[in-house]
Design a protein around this motif. Structure first.
Motif, PDB file in Angstrom:
ATOM      1  N   ALA A 257      35.083  40.463  93.874  1.00 38.99           N
ATOM      2  CA  ALA A 257      34.401  41.771  93.800  1.00 38.99           C
ATOM      3  C   ALA A 257      33.401  41.773  92.647  1.00 38.99           C
ATOM      4  CB  ALA A 257      35.421  42.889  93.620  1.00 38.99           C
ATOM      5  N   ALA A 258      33.816  41.244  91.498  1.00 40.62           N
ATOM      6  CA  ALA A 258      32.935  41.225  90.315  1.00 40.62           C
ATOM      7  C   ALA A 258      31.715  40.345  90.563  1.00 40.62           C
ATOM      8  CB  ALA A 258      33.706  40.731  89.095  1.00 40.62           C
ATOM      9  N   LEU A 287      35.671  31.815  81.328  1.00 35.36           N
ATOM     10  CA  LEU A 287      34.608  30.985  81.919  1.00 35.36           C
ATOM     11  C   LEU A 287      33.813  31.794  82.947  1.00 35.36           C
ATOM     12  CD1 LEU A 287      33.928  27.997  81.441  1.00 35.36           C
ATOM     13  CD2 LEU A 287      35.141  27.464  83.576  1.00 35.36           C
ATOM     14  N   PHE A 288      34.554  32.549  83.738  1.00 34.82           N
ATOM     15  CA  PHE A 288      33.915  33.404  84.751  1.00 34.82           C
ATOM     16  C   PHE A 288      32.995  34.416  84.069  1.00 34.82           C
ATOM     17  CE2 PHE A 288      33.905  37.441  87.044  1.00 34.82           C
ATOM     18  CZ  PHE A 288      33.483  37.046  88.310  1.00 34.82           C
ATOM     19  N   LEU A 289      33.496  35.037  82.998  1.00 31.81           N
ATOM     20  CA  LEU A 289      32.713  36.049  82.282  1.00 31.81           C
ATOM     21  C   LEU A 289      31.451  35.436  81.675  1.00 31.81           C
ATOM     22  CD1 LEU A 289      32.470  38.953  81.270  1.00 31.81           C
ATOM     23  CD2 LEU A 289      33.841  38.328  79.287  1.00 31.81           C
ATOM     24  N   LEU A 305      31.757  40.006  76.469  1.00 36.09           N
ATOM     25  CA  LEU A 305      31.888  38.556  76.257  1.00 36.09           C
ATOM     26  C   LEU A 305      32.154  38.262  74.782  1.00 36.09           C
ATOM     27  CD1 LEU A 305      31.748  35.636  77.219  1.00 36.09           C
ATOM     28  CD2 LEU A 305      29.258  35.746  77.066  1.00 36.09           C
ATOM     29  N   ILE A 306      31.435  38.952  73.903  1.00 38.72           N
ATOM     30  CA  ILE A 306      31.642  38.742  72.462  1.00 38.72           C
ATOM     31  C   ILE A 306      33.086  39.072  72.083  1.00 38.72           C
ATOM     32  CG2 ILE A 306      31.036  39.685  70.178  1.00 38.72           C
ATOM     33  CD1 ILE A 306      28.111  39.968  71.398  1.00 38.72           C
ATOM     34  N   ASP A 307      33.583  40.201  72.595  1.00 40.95           N
ATOM     35  CA  ASP A 307      34.973  40.586  72.293  1.00 40.95           C
ATOM     36  C   ASP A 307      35.963  39.529  72.791  1.00 40.95           C
ATOM     37  OD1 ASP A 307      34.143  42.881  71.111  1.00 40.95           O
ATOM     38  OD2 ASP A 307      34.612  44.213  72.797  1.00 40.95           O
ATOM     39  N   GLU A 308      35.724  39.022  74.006  1.00 38.57           N
ATOM     40  CA  GLU A 308      36.639  38.020  74.567  1.00 38.57           C
ATOM     41  C   GLU A 308      36.566  36.714  73.784  1.00 38.57           C
ATOM     42  OE1 GLU A 308      38.978  38.460  76.892  1.00 38.57           O
ATOM     43  OE2 GLU A 308      38.395  40.565  76.898  1.00 38.57           O
TER      44      GLU A 308
END
Ligand SMILES: [Zn+2]
Length: 399
Positions: A257-258, A287-289, A305-308
């Motif tokens: 979905a994303a 990796l997906f993000l 992304l930065i937070d992750e």
């Protein structure tokens, strides 16, 4: 009369009053020589006319409006004025008075059927405005049978009624009828088909809430058959897999979905993270993000992304992205991350104050706004609670 009607629609105040006053006077003068009018009503200006004048002179506009409306004889020529007046009252929130006017039109035997059906339709609108959905439904069902001229309009209103009652099965049935009976542009048909998919999703959400996973599953499949232009069915399919204890399948549904619509990554992320945690798939998710965020200009995705990256311990890449972001598209969320990453370098009370302020402002900004009606709030809805349009809520861009 149509000029009068148009003016009534655009300016409801002193001009409306004047026009209604003139309409009554003109109706009476013309009626004296006419032979198609109700003679008893036309021989002299009705008492309500003088009453209206008195109200007007006393500055009581609302009472004057009501009296003039009552004074104006109902016939085929003045019908539009009565309809407009009733509609105006409804728009002003005086639904009871609108109902009285439209009901009184329906009781007149001298009106042609097409005008009676028009009054019928407006009365249904009054009932919808008053929340009397059962009564509106009955009127509109009758009108579907009685009137070919108002069939399309009454069908649209009936769909609104079924939507309000959350009777998705009936709403879908009418939507199908509308698509097959009317000549629609490609865009309009696609929009209606997407609405059909939304109905299935609403019904599937209800089934899911009631614990009926089989029914929810069937409805998700039906939603796909209506339209694949929305990711909502996939989101529900993920929830079904989650409830069945299948986190891998649920995560795959969410990632698909994303990938189909990256503008929803932020909304899907909490569930995706929780499924990934269950099967230790955090590296795969990151990796997906990185892939999605790399191809997007959405500042919120960069912040996510930065937070992750910070959470995974990759401070170096996070810092690089923050610095790049602050230089390219500075925003309060980015500044708050910049402050957090560089806290040790600037460990002073002043820096902490700036850092806290940036974080507070960025949290405040993370809200949703409807692109159609401007409704805004802290949560995402598939259907705007304000204007009832589907998928019109967007994240307010973080600046
Ligand atoms: Zn809205």
């Amino acid at each position: 009369m149509s000029l009068t009607v148009n003016l009534l629609m655009t300016d409801p105040n002193p001009l409306l009053l004047l026009l209604l006053f003139l309409a009554v006077a003109a109706g009476w003068v013309l009626g004296r020589g006419g032979n198609s009018r109700d003679v008893a009503e036309q021989e002299a200006p009705p008492a309500q006319y003088y009453l209206g004048l008195n109200f007007l002179l006393d500055g009581e506009q609302e009472s004057a409006l009501k009296a003039f409306s009552e004074a104006l004889a109902v016939n085929a020529d003045t019908f539009e004025t009565h309809i407009t007046f009733g509609n105006l009252l409804r728009k002003r929130g005086e639904v009871d008075n609108a109902i009285k006017i439209h009901q009184s039109l329906l009781s007149r035997e001298n009106l042609p059927d097409i005008q009676k059906h028009q009054a019928h339709l407006e009365l249904a609108r009054d009932f919808i405005a008053a929340g009397l959905m059962d009564r509106a439904e009955q009127l509109l069902e009758d009108l579907q049978e009685l009137s070919t001229e108002h069939k399309q309009e009454s069908r649209i209103l009936l769909i609104d009624v079924f939507e309000a009652q959350r009777d998705w099965a009936k709403a879908k049935q009418l939507l199908r009828e509308k698509i097959s009976a009317e000549t629609l542009s490609v865009e309009k048909q696609a929009k209606l088909e997407k609405t059909g998919a939304h109905y299935c999703c609403e019904e599937a959400e209800d089934a899911l809430a009631g614990g009926d996973l089989e029914l929810a599953d069937t409805l998700v499949k039906e939603a796909y058959s209506w339209s694949d232009d929305t990711i909502w069915p996939s989101v529900i399919a993920a929830a079904i897999e989650g409830k069945r204890g299948q986190p891998r399948a649920a995560l795959d549904r969410l990632l698909a979905a994303a990938a189909q619509d990256p503008s929803f990554v932020i909304e899907l992320w909490p569930d995706a993270t929780s499924y990934a945690d269950e099967i230790d798939a955090q590296p795969e998710l990151l990796l997906f993000l990185r892939g999605i965020a790399g191809n997007s200009r959405d500042p919120a995705l960069r912040v996510l992304l930065i937070d992750e990256l910070i959470a995974s311990g990759d401070i170096e890449l996070a810092s690089e992205l923050v610095t790049e972001g602050v230089e390219e598209t500075p925003s309060t969320p980015l500044l708050s991350r910049y402050a957090a990453i560089h806290e040790e370098k600037f460990a002073t009370a002043e820096w902490r104050l700036v850092s806290q302020a940036a974080t507070a402002v960025s949290v405040k900004q993370s809200a949703y706004r409807c692109g159609v009606c401007g409704f805004h709030g802290p949560s995402f809805y598939w259907r705007c609670p304000g204007c009832k349009e589907w998928e019109t809520l967007d994240r307010v861009k973080k600046r």
